[in-house]
Write a protein that holds these residues in place. Structure first.
Motif, PDB file in Angstrom:
ATOM      1  N   ALA A  13      33.042  37.116  25.709  1.00  0.00           N
ATOM      2  CA  ALA A  13      34.271  35.921  24.934  1.00  0.00           C
ATOM      3  C   ALA A  13      35.444  36.899  25.528  1.00  0.00           C
ATOM      4  CB  ALA A  13      33.896  36.137  23.866  1.00  0.00           C
ATOM      5  N   ARG A  14      35.837  38.235  24.518  1.00  0.00           N
ATOM      6  CA  ARG A  14      36.974  38.505  24.688  1.00  0.00           C
ATOM      7  C   ARG A  14      37.535  38.794  26.346  1.00  0.00           C
ATOM      8  NH1 ARG A  14      36.784  43.299  20.170  1.00  0.00           N
ATOM      9  NH2 ARG A  14      35.433  41.884  18.847  1.00  0.00           N
ATOM     10  N   VAL A  15      36.800  39.602  27.229  1.00  0.00           N
ATOM     11  CA  VAL A  15      37.370  39.591  28.723  1.00  0.00           C
ATOM     12  C   VAL A  15      37.740  37.844  28.794  1.00  0.00           C
ATOM     13  CG1 VAL A  15      36.866  40.905  31.115  1.00  0.00           C
ATOM     14  CG2 VAL A  15      35.883  41.286  29.174  1.00  0.00           C
ATOM     15  N   ALA A  16      37.116  37.244  28.703  1.00  0.00           N
ATOM     16  CA  ALA A  16      37.333  35.705  29.365  1.00  0.00           C
ATOM     17  C   ALA A  16      38.656  35.385  29.004  1.00  0.00           C
ATOM     18  CB  ALA A  16      35.905  34.228  29.166  1.00  0.00           C
ATOM     19  N   THR A  17      39.023  36.303  27.551  1.00  0.00           N
ATOM     20  CA  THR A  17      40.324  35.292  27.709  1.00  0.00           C
ATOM     21  C   THR A  17      41.375  35.962  27.830  1.00  0.00           C
ATOM     22  OG1 THR A  17      39.297  35.220  25.235  1.00  0.00           O
ATOM     23  CG2 THR A  17      41.539  35.069  25.325  1.00  0.00           C
ATOM     24  N   LEU A  18      41.252  36.887  27.967  1.00  0.00           N
ATOM     25  CA  LEU A  18      42.304  37.866  29.503  1.00  0.00           C
ATOM     26  C   LEU A  18      42.170  37.217  30.852  1.00  0.00           C
ATOM     27  CD1 LEU A  18      44.688  39.627  28.981  1.00  0.00           C
ATOM     28  CD2 LEU A  18      43.289  41.899  29.677  1.00  0.00           C
ATOM     29  N   TYR A  19      41.084  37.184  31.165  1.00  0.00           N
ATOM     30  CA  TYR A  19      40.732  36.681  32.131  1.00  0.00           C
ATOM     31  C   TYR A  19      41.419  35.425  32.684  1.00  0.00           C
ATOM     32  CZ  TYR A  19      37.882  36.060  37.500  1.00  0.00           C
ATOM     33  OH  TYR A  19      37.473  35.906  38.001  1.00  0.00           O
ATOM     34  N   ARG A  20      41.067  34.856  32.117  1.00  0.00           N
ATOM     35  CA  ARG A  20      41.764  32.985  32.163  1.00  0.00           C
ATOM     36  C   ARG A  20      43.304  33.223  32.201  1.00  0.00           C
ATOM     37  NH1 ARG A  20      38.408  31.534  28.068  1.00  0.00           N
ATOM     38  NH2 ARG A  20      36.073  30.997  28.234  1.00  0.00           N
ATOM     39  N   ALA A  21      43.711  34.422  31.583  1.00  0.00           N
ATOM     40  CA  ALA A  21      44.951  34.502  31.151  1.00  0.00           C
ATOM     41  C   ALA A  21      46.247  34.370  32.569  1.00  0.00           C
ATOM     42  CB  ALA A  21      45.210  34.890  30.572  1.00  0.00           C
ATOM     43  N   GLN A  22      45.392  35.560  33.339  1.00  0.00           N
ATOM     44  CA  GLN A  22      46.146  35.811  34.467  1.00  0.00           C
ATOM     45  C   GLN A  22      46.248  34.594  35.652  1.00  0.00           C
ATOM     46  OE1 GLN A  22      43.080  38.827  36.786  1.00  0.00           O
ATOM     47  NE2 GLN A  22      42.267  37.876  36.686  1.00  0.00           N
ATOM     48  N   PHE A  67      23.881  47.238  37.444  1.00  0.00           N
ATOM     49  CA  PHE A  67      24.348  46.885  35.405  1.00  0.00           C
ATOM     50  C   PHE A  67      25.872  47.293  35.365  1.00  0.00           C
ATOM     51  CE2 PHE A  67      22.817  51.266  35.811  1.00  0.00           C
ATOM     52  CZ  PHE A  67      23.744  52.091  35.563  1.00  0.00           C
ATOM     53  N   PHE A  68      26.365  47.153  36.787  1.00  0.00           N
ATOM     54  CA  PHE A  68      28.225  47.055  36.449  1.00  0.00           C
ATOM     55  C   PHE A  68      28.534  45.528  36.711  1.00  0.00           C
ATOM     56  CE2 PHE A  68      27.779  51.476  37.182  1.00  0.00           C
ATOM     57  CZ  PHE A  68      28.117  51.892  35.884  1.00  0.00           C
ATOM     58  N   LEU A  69      29.640  45.240  36.522  1.00  0.00           N
ATOM     59  CA  LEU A  69      30.638  43.820  36.425  1.00  0.00           C
ATOM     60  C   LEU A  69      31.877  44.545  37.257  1.00  0.00           C
ATOM     61  CD1 LEU A  69      30.503  40.673  36.993  1.00  0.00           C
ATOM     62  CD2 LEU A  69      31.939  40.646  34.609  1.00  0.00           C
ATOM     63  N   TRP A  70      32.056  43.899  38.565  1.00  0.00           N
ATOM     64  CA  TRP A  70      32.706  44.463  39.459  1.00  0.00           C
ATOM     65  C   TRP A  70      33.878  42.974  39.606  1.00  0.00           C
ATOM     66  CZ3 TRP A  70      34.729  48.851  40.997  1.00  0.00           C
ATOM     67  CH2 TRP A  70      33.493  50.221  40.764  1.00  0.00           C
ATOM     68  N   LEU A  71      34.099  42.626  38.703  1.00  0.00           N
ATOM     69  CA  LEU A  71      35.738  41.556  38.122  1.00  0.00           C
ATOM     70  C   LEU A  71      36.780  41.693  38.957  1.00  0.00           C
ATOM     71  CD1 LEU A  71      35.848  39.366  35.968  1.00  0.00           C
ATOM     72  CD2 LEU A  71      36.836  40.622  34.601  1.00  0.00           C
ATOM     73  N   LYS A  72      36.678  40.587  40.135  1.00  0.00           N
ATOM     74  CA  LYS A  72      37.857  40.729  41.338  1.00  0.00           C
ATOM     75  C   LYS A  72      39.381  39.839  39.519  1.00  0.00           C
ATOM     76  CE  LYS A  72      39.967  40.511  44.820  1.00  0.00           C
ATOM     77  NZ  LYS A  72      40.876  41.233  44.822  1.00  0.00           N
ATOM     78  N   VAL A  73      40.341  40.953  39.921  1.00  0.00           N
ATOM     79  CA  VAL A  73      41.938  40.289  38.885  1.00  0.00           C
ATOM     80  C   VAL A  73      42.666  40.540  40.063  1.00  0.00           C
ATOM     81  CG1 VAL A  73      40.773  41.365  36.588  1.00  0.00           C
ATOM     82  CG2 VAL A  73      41.643  43.228  38.298  1.00  0.00           C
ATOM     83  N   ASP A  74      43.992  40.473  39.732  1.00  0.00           N
ATOM     84  CA  ASP A  74      45.119  40.215  40.064  1.00  0.00           C
ATOM     85  C   ASP A  74      45.531  41.853  39.999  1.00  0.00           C
ATOM     86  OD1 ASP A  74      45.641  37.691  40.729  1.00  0.00           O
ATOM     87  OD2 ASP A  74      46.629  37.052  39.251  1.00  0.00           O
ATOM     88  N   ASP A  75      45.954  42.690  38.639  1.00  0.00           N
ATOM     89  CA  ASP A  75      45.761  43.984  38.888  1.00  0.00           C
ATOM     90  C   ASP A  75      45.068  44.597  37.919  1.00  0.00           C
ATOM     91  OD1 ASP A  75      47.207  46.290  38.032  1.00  0.00           O
ATOM     92  OD2 ASP A  75      49.715  45.303  38.421  1.00  0.00           O
ATOM     93  N   ASP A  76      44.009  46.168  38.979  1.00  0.00           N
ATOM     94  CA  ASP A  76      42.934  46.135  37.676  1.00  0.00           C
ATOM     95  C   ASP A  76      43.146  46.868  37.152  1.00  0.00           C
ATOM     96  OD1 ASP A  76      44.065  47.503  39.973  1.00  0.00           O
ATOM     97  OD2 ASP A  76      42.062  48.650  39.765  1.00  0.00           O
ATOM     98  N   ILE A  77      44.601  47.973  36.814  1.00  0.00           N
ATOM     99  CA  ILE A  77      45.446  48.458  35.985  1.00  0.00           C
ATOM    100  C   ILE A  77      45.527  47.868  34.733  1.00  0.00           C
ATOM    101  CG2 ILE A  77      46.868  50.617  35.400  1.00  0.00           C
ATOM    102  CD1 ILE A  77      46.503  51.483  38.529  1.00  0.00           C
ATOM    103  N   GLU A  78      46.594  47.206  35.324  1.00  0.00           N
ATOM    104  CA  GLU A  78      47.435  46.281  34.433  1.00  0.00           C
ATOM    105  C   GLU A  78      45.789  45.840  33.350  1.00  0.00           C
ATOM    106  OE1 GLU A  78      50.170  45.781  31.235  1.00  0.00           O
ATOM    107  OE2 GLU A  78      50.761  46.637  33.016  1.00  0.00           O
ATOM    108  N   ALA A  94      44.158  46.616  25.239  1.00  0.00           N
ATOM    109  CA  ALA A  94      44.714  47.086  24.006  1.00  0.00           C
ATOM    110  C   ALA A  94      44.816  45.619  23.417  1.00  0.00           C
ATOM    111  CB  ALA A  94      46.321  47.243  24.209  1.00  0.00           C
ATOM    112  N   GLU A  95      44.719  44.454  23.603  1.00  0.00           N
ATOM    113  CA  GLU A  95      44.477  43.141  23.149  1.00  0.00           C
ATOM    114  C   GLU A  95      42.992  42.604  22.895  1.00  0.00           C
ATOM    115  OE1 GLU A  95      46.351  40.568  25.920  1.00  0.00           O
ATOM    116  OE2 GLU A  95      48.089  41.793  26.257  1.00  0.00           O
ATOM    117  N   GLN A  96      42.134  43.402  23.622  1.00  0.00           N
ATOM    118  CA  GLN A  96      40.879  42.845  23.052  1.00  0.00           C
ATOM    119  C   GLN A  96      39.919  44.048  22.910  1.00  0.00           C
ATOM    120  OE1 GLN A  96      40.240  39.623  23.619  1.00  0.00           O
ATOM    121  NE2 GLN A  96      42.059  39.322  23.690  1.00  0.00           N
ATOM    122  N   ALA A  97      40.412  45.049  22.463  1.00  0.00           N
ATOM    123  CA  ALA A  97      39.384  46.254  23.074  1.00  0.00           C
ATOM    124  C   ALA A  97      37.941  46.446  23.005  1.00  0.00           C
ATOM    125  CB  ALA A  97      38.875  46.123  21.226  1.00  0.00           C
TER     126      ALA A  97
END
Length: 94
Positions: free
Chosen positions: A85-94, A25-36, A43-46
Protein backbone atom coordinates in the motif's frame (compact mmCIF):
# COMPACT_ATOMS: atom_id res chain seq x y z
CA UNK A 1 5.29 -22.54 -0.14
CA UNK A 2 3.99 -21.70 -3.61
CA UNK A 3 0.57 -20.88 -2.18
CA UNK A 4 2.20 -18.54 0.34
CA UNK A 5 3.98 -16.56 -2.38
CA UNK A 6 0.91 -16.68 -4.63
CA UNK A 7 -1.02 -14.96 -1.83
CA UNK A 8 1.67 -12.28 -1.55
CA UNK A 9 1.61 -11.69 -5.30
CA UNK A 10 -2.18 -11.41 -5.16
CA UNK A 11 -1.49 -8.40 -2.95
CA UNK A 12 0.72 -6.98 -5.70
CA UNK A 13 -2.19 -7.19 -8.09
CA UNK A 14 -4.51 -5.64 -5.48
CA UNK A 15 -2.29 -2.63 -4.79
CA UNK A 16 -0.35 -2.13 -8.03
CA UNK A 17 -2.50 -3.80 -10.67
CA UNK A 18 0.44 -5.92 -11.81
CA UNK A 19 0.00 -9.60 -12.65
CA UNK A 20 2.15 -12.10 -10.77
CA UNK A 21 5.18 -13.63 -12.48
CA UNK A 22 5.18 -17.37 -13.08
CA UNK A 23 7.62 -17.97 -10.24
CA UNK A 24 9.84 -16.44 -7.61
CA UNK A 25 9.43 -14.23 -4.59
CA UNK A 26 10.84 -10.97 -5.95
CA UNK A 27 8.76 -8.28 -7.55
CA UNK A 28 10.67 -6.43 -10.26
CA UNK A 29 8.72 -3.18 -10.34
CA UNK A 30 9.17 -1.04 -13.48
CA UNK A 31 9.79 2.60 -12.53
CA UNK A 32 11.11 5.73 -14.20
CA UNK A 33 14.28 6.13 -12.08
CA UNK A 34 15.07 3.13 -9.90
CA UNK A 35 17.65 4.81 -7.66
CA UNK A 36 15.51 7.87 -6.97
CA UNK A 37 12.42 5.70 -6.45
CA UNK A 38 14.20 3.59 -3.81
CA UNK A 39 15.57 6.67 -2.06
CA UNK A 40 12.07 8.10 -1.81
CA UNK A 41 10.52 4.72 -0.97
CA UNK A 42 12.81 4.35 2.02
CA UNK A 43 12.65 8.00 3.15
CA UNK A 44 8.94 8.63 2.65
CA UNK A 45 7.32 5.21 3.00
CA UNK A 46 9.80 3.25 5.20
CA UNK A 47 9.92 0.37 2.72
CA UNK A 48 13.22 -1.19 1.64
CA UNK A 49 13.96 -2.06 -1.95
CA UNK A 50 17.01 -2.46 -4.17
CA UNK A 51 17.51 -0.42 -7.32
CA UNK A 52 17.81 -2.75 -10.29
CA UNK A 53 20.80 -0.70 -11.43
CA UNK A 54 22.72 -2.19 -8.49
CA UNK A 55 21.77 -5.73 -9.54
CA UNK A 56 22.95 -5.51 -13.15
CA UNK A 57 26.15 -4.73 -14.98
CA UNK A 58 26.62 -1.87 -17.42
CA UNK A 59 27.16 -3.23 -20.93
CA UNK A 60 27.34 -1.72 -24.40
CA UNK A 61 23.54 -1.92 -24.56
CA UNK A 62 22.96 -0.56 -21.05
CA UNK A 63 22.18 -2.04 -17.66
CA UNK A 64 19.28 -4.53 -17.79
CA UNK A 65 18.35 -3.73 -14.19
CA UNK A 66 18.01 0.01 -14.73
CA UNK A 67 14.44 1.19 -14.39
CA UNK A 68 13.41 -1.64 -12.05
CA UNK A 69 13.16 -1.93 -8.27
CA UNK A 70 13.52 -5.35 -6.66
CA UNK A 71 11.16 -5.96 -3.75
CA UNK A 72 11.28 -9.22 -1.80
CA UNK A 73 7.81 -10.48 -0.90
CA UNK A 74 8.94 -12.72 1.93
CA UNK A 75 7.24 -11.34 5.06
CA UNK A 76 3.87 -12.25 6.53
CA UNK A 77 0.86 -11.32 4.41
CA UNK A 78 -0.18 -8.44 6.69
CA UNK A 79 3.29 -6.89 6.46
CA UNK A 80 3.36 -7.28 2.67
CA UNK A 81 -0.14 -5.83 2.39
CA UNK A 82 0.82 -2.70 4.33
CA UNK A 83 4.17 -2.30 2.56
CA UNK A 84 2.60 -2.62 -0.90
CA UNK A 85 0.00 0.00 0.00
CA UNK A 86 2.91 2.32 0.77
CA UNK A 87 4.71 1.37 -2.45
CA UNK A 88 1.53 2.06 -4.40
CA UNK A 89 1.32 5.58 -2.99
CA UNK A 90 4.72 6.44 -4.40
CA UNK A 91 4.31 4.34 -7.56
CA UNK A 92 1.16 6.20 -8.60
CA UNK A 93 2.87 9.57 -7.99
CA UNK A 94 5.82 8.97 -10.33
Amino acid sequence: IRAYYDANFALVEKHLGIAAPQGGFFLWLKVDDDIEFVKRLMAEQAVKGIPGTFMGVETATGNPGRGFVRLALVHEHAVIDEALARVATLYRAQ
